[in-house]
Design a protein around this motif. Sequence first.
Motif, short mmCIF file in Angstrom:
data_model
loop_
_atom_site.label_atom_id
_atom_site.label_comp_id
_atom_site.label_asym_id
_atom_site.label_seq_id
_atom_site.Cartn_x
_atom_site.Cartn_y
_atom_site.Cartn_z
N SER A 55 70.09 -51.92 -40.62
CA SER A 55 68.98 -51.05 -40.57
C SER A 55 68.25 -51.54 -40.79
O SER A 55 67.78 -52.61 -41.23
CB SER A 55 70.10 -49.83 -40.91
N GLN A 56 66.71 -50.34 -39.97
CA GLN A 56 65.49 -50.69 -40.30
C GLN A 56 65.44 -52.49 -40.19
O GLN A 56 64.97 -53.10 -40.78
CB GLN A 56 65.34 -50.83 -41.38
N ASP A 57 65.79 -52.63 -38.82
CA ASP A 57 66.19 -54.02 -38.71
C ASP A 57 65.61 -54.21 -36.77
O ASP A 57 66.07 -53.92 -36.02
CB ASP A 57 67.37 -55.30 -38.90
N CYS A 58 64.97 -55.69 -36.16
CA CYS A 58 64.69 -55.54 -35.39
C CYS A 58 65.28 -57.63 -35.03
O CYS A 58 64.36 -57.99 -35.69
CB CYS A 58 63.18 -55.79 -35.28
N PHE A 59 66.33 -57.88 -33.97
CA PHE A 59 66.08 -59.48 -34.10
C PHE A 59 66.62 -59.48 -32.01
O PHE A 59 66.81 -58.10 -30.45
CB PHE A 59 67.53 -59.13 -34.69
N GLU A 60 66.32 -60.77 -31.84
CA GLU A 60 66.47 -61.52 -30.73
C GLU A 60 68.15 -62.07 -30.14
O GLU A 60 68.18 -62.68 -31.20
CB GLU A 60 65.71 -62.28 -30.16
N ILE A 61 68.37 -61.89 -28.99
CA ILE A 61 69.43 -62.65 -28.74
C ILE A 61 69.58 -63.06 -27.49
O ILE A 61 68.44 -62.38 -26.63
CB ILE A 61 70.72 -61.44 -28.67
N VAL A 62 70.43 -63.68 -27.40
CA VAL A 62 70.94 -64.84 -25.65
C VAL A 62 72.36 -64.91 -25.90
O VAL A 62 72.84 -64.88 -27.55
CB VAL A 62 69.65 -65.94 -25.49
N SER A 63 72.60 -65.82 -25.21
CA SER A 63 73.72 -66.36 -25.14
C SER A 63 73.91 -67.81 -25.84
O SER A 63 72.52 -68.47 -26.03
CB SER A 63 74.47 -66.90 -23.50
N GLY A 64 74.84 -67.32 -26.90
CA GLY A 64 74.96 -68.72 -27.85
C GLY A 64 76.30 -68.89 -27.73
O GLY A 64 77.40 -68.88 -27.51
N ASN A 65 76.58 -69.61 -29.05
CA ASN A 65 78.15 -70.15 -29.28
C ASN A 65 78.66 -69.73 -30.73
O ASN A 65 79.65 -69.74 -31.26
CB ASN A 65 77.89 -71.60 -29.53
N GLU A 66 78.24 -68.48 -30.53
CA GLU A 66 78.54 -67.66 -32.10
C GLU A 66 79.49 -66.29 -32.03
O GLU A 66 78.47 -65.62 -30.96
CB GLU A 66 77.51 -67.53 -33.18
N LEU A 67 80.53 -65.78 -32.26
CA LEU A 67 80.68 -65.21 -32.13
C LEU A 67 79.62 -63.43 -32.75
O LEU A 67 79.53 -64.05 -33.53
CB LEU A 67 82.00 -64.86 -32.79
N ILE A 68 79.76 -62.63 -32.28
CA ILE A 68 79.11 -61.77 -31.88
C ILE A 68 78.91 -60.89 -33.28
O ILE A 68 77.69 -60.68 -34.09
CB ILE A 68 79.26 -60.26 -30.89
N GLY A 69 80.28 -60.93 -33.51
CA GLY A 69 80.65 -60.01 -35.04
C GLY A 69 79.94 -61.12 -36.10
O GLY A 69 79.24 -60.90 -37.43
N LYS A 70 80.15 -62.03 -36.19
CA LYS A 70 79.84 -63.47 -37.25
C LYS A 70 77.88 -63.69 -36.67
O LYS A 70 78.11 -64.19 -38.63
CB LYS A 70 80.42 -64.46 -36.52
N ALA A 71 78.24 -63.48 -35.68
CA ALA A 71 76.55 -63.68 -35.39
C ALA A 71 75.82 -62.39 -36.33
O ALA A 71 74.97 -62.47 -36.65
CB ALA A 71 75.73 -63.48 -33.94
N LEU A 72 76.48 -61.38 -36.53
CA LEU A 72 75.43 -60.11 -36.56
C LEU A 72 75.86 -59.74 -38.40
O LEU A 72 74.70 -59.36 -39.16
CB LEU A 72 76.47 -58.72 -36.38
N ASP A 73 76.56 -60.71 -38.50
CA ASP A 73 77.23 -61.06 -40.23
C ASP A 73 75.70 -61.31 -40.34
O ASP A 73 75.71 -61.29 -41.94
CB ASP A 73 78.86 -61.29 -40.46
N SER A 74 75.97 -62.99 -39.96
CA SER A 74 75.07 -63.71 -41.00
C SER A 74 73.98 -63.57 -40.66
O SER A 74 72.65 -63.67 -41.54
CB SER A 74 75.23 -65.06 -39.88
N LEU A 75 73.00 -62.62 -40.28
CA LEU A 75 72.35 -61.79 -40.41
C LEU A 75 71.28 -60.79 -41.10
O LEU A 75 70.75 -60.64 -42.13
CB LEU A 75 71.75 -61.01 -39.12
N THR A 76 73.41 -59.63 -41.46
CA THR A 76 73.07 -59.05 -42.74
C THR A 76 72.73 -59.96 -43.58
O THR A 76 72.50 -59.15 -44.79
CB THR A 76 74.32 -58.28 -42.62
N ASN A 77 73.48 -61.29 -44.03
CA ASN A 77 73.26 -61.60 -45.35
C ASN A 77 71.94 -62.41 -45.55
O ASN A 77 72.49 -62.99 -46.62
CB ASN A 77 75.01 -62.91 -45.36
N SER A 78 71.59 -62.97 -44.13
CA SER A 78 70.43 -64.06 -44.41
C SER A 78 69.23 -63.41 -45.52
O SER A 78 68.78 -61.73 -45.13
CB SER A 78 69.65 -64.22 -43.10
#
Length: 211
Positions: free
Chosen positions: A188-211
């Motif tokens: 929340s209160q966040d803005c991010f960019e995405i393209v195709s990659g190798n990380e599962l969507i849920g894991k990628a979102l979690d990694s951004l949340t915890n960064s």
Amino acid sequence: MENVLVVGATGTTGRKVVNLLKSSPYFVPIAMVRKESQIQEFSEQDIQTVLGDLEKDISHTLDKIHKVVFAAGSGGRKVVEVDQEGAKKMIDASKNNKIKKFVMLSSMGADHPEKATELKGYLEAKHNADEYLKTSNIRYTIIRPGALTNDKGTGKIMIGKPLNKRGSISREDVAQVLTRTLYDDALSQDCFEIVSGNELIGKALDSLTNS
């Protein structure tokens, strides 16, 4: 169950969002359509609709709505009227109706539209809408995908804020990201960019949340 208004429900990505929400045990999709002739498509699938035109008054569309996914676009025909001012209108209405979360489908390049060599007007409109949302005091997530494709989704992405990398991504995967960020504990209160990659969507979102 939370009611989610999908703005741009008749678009390619919007339809995918509606279908994902329909199968969710947590959300009920409400498809916003511009014409009465578009209602039948959704009613046949037992999906609720509301009539609304982003160039007109849309305050009535948010009755009993908890969250909003803004996936509307003019296809380059009315970028100021729809992509920019239509989005602002929906943001204002969401604020007045105390919407719990607003998920915005933006575009990679909207952070610096002045650097664009093509689609400059579109990116300026998306930039202005994004900035308006950021100052609205609504809980929001802004998602900026690379070039959209109609390829089958992989369920895997590359994510960053910013990503500093160009690329493409399937509409299916974008729809997955849009729906996942509707959850209260998602970014929340966040803005991010995405393209195709190798990380599962849920894991990628979690990694951004915890960064």
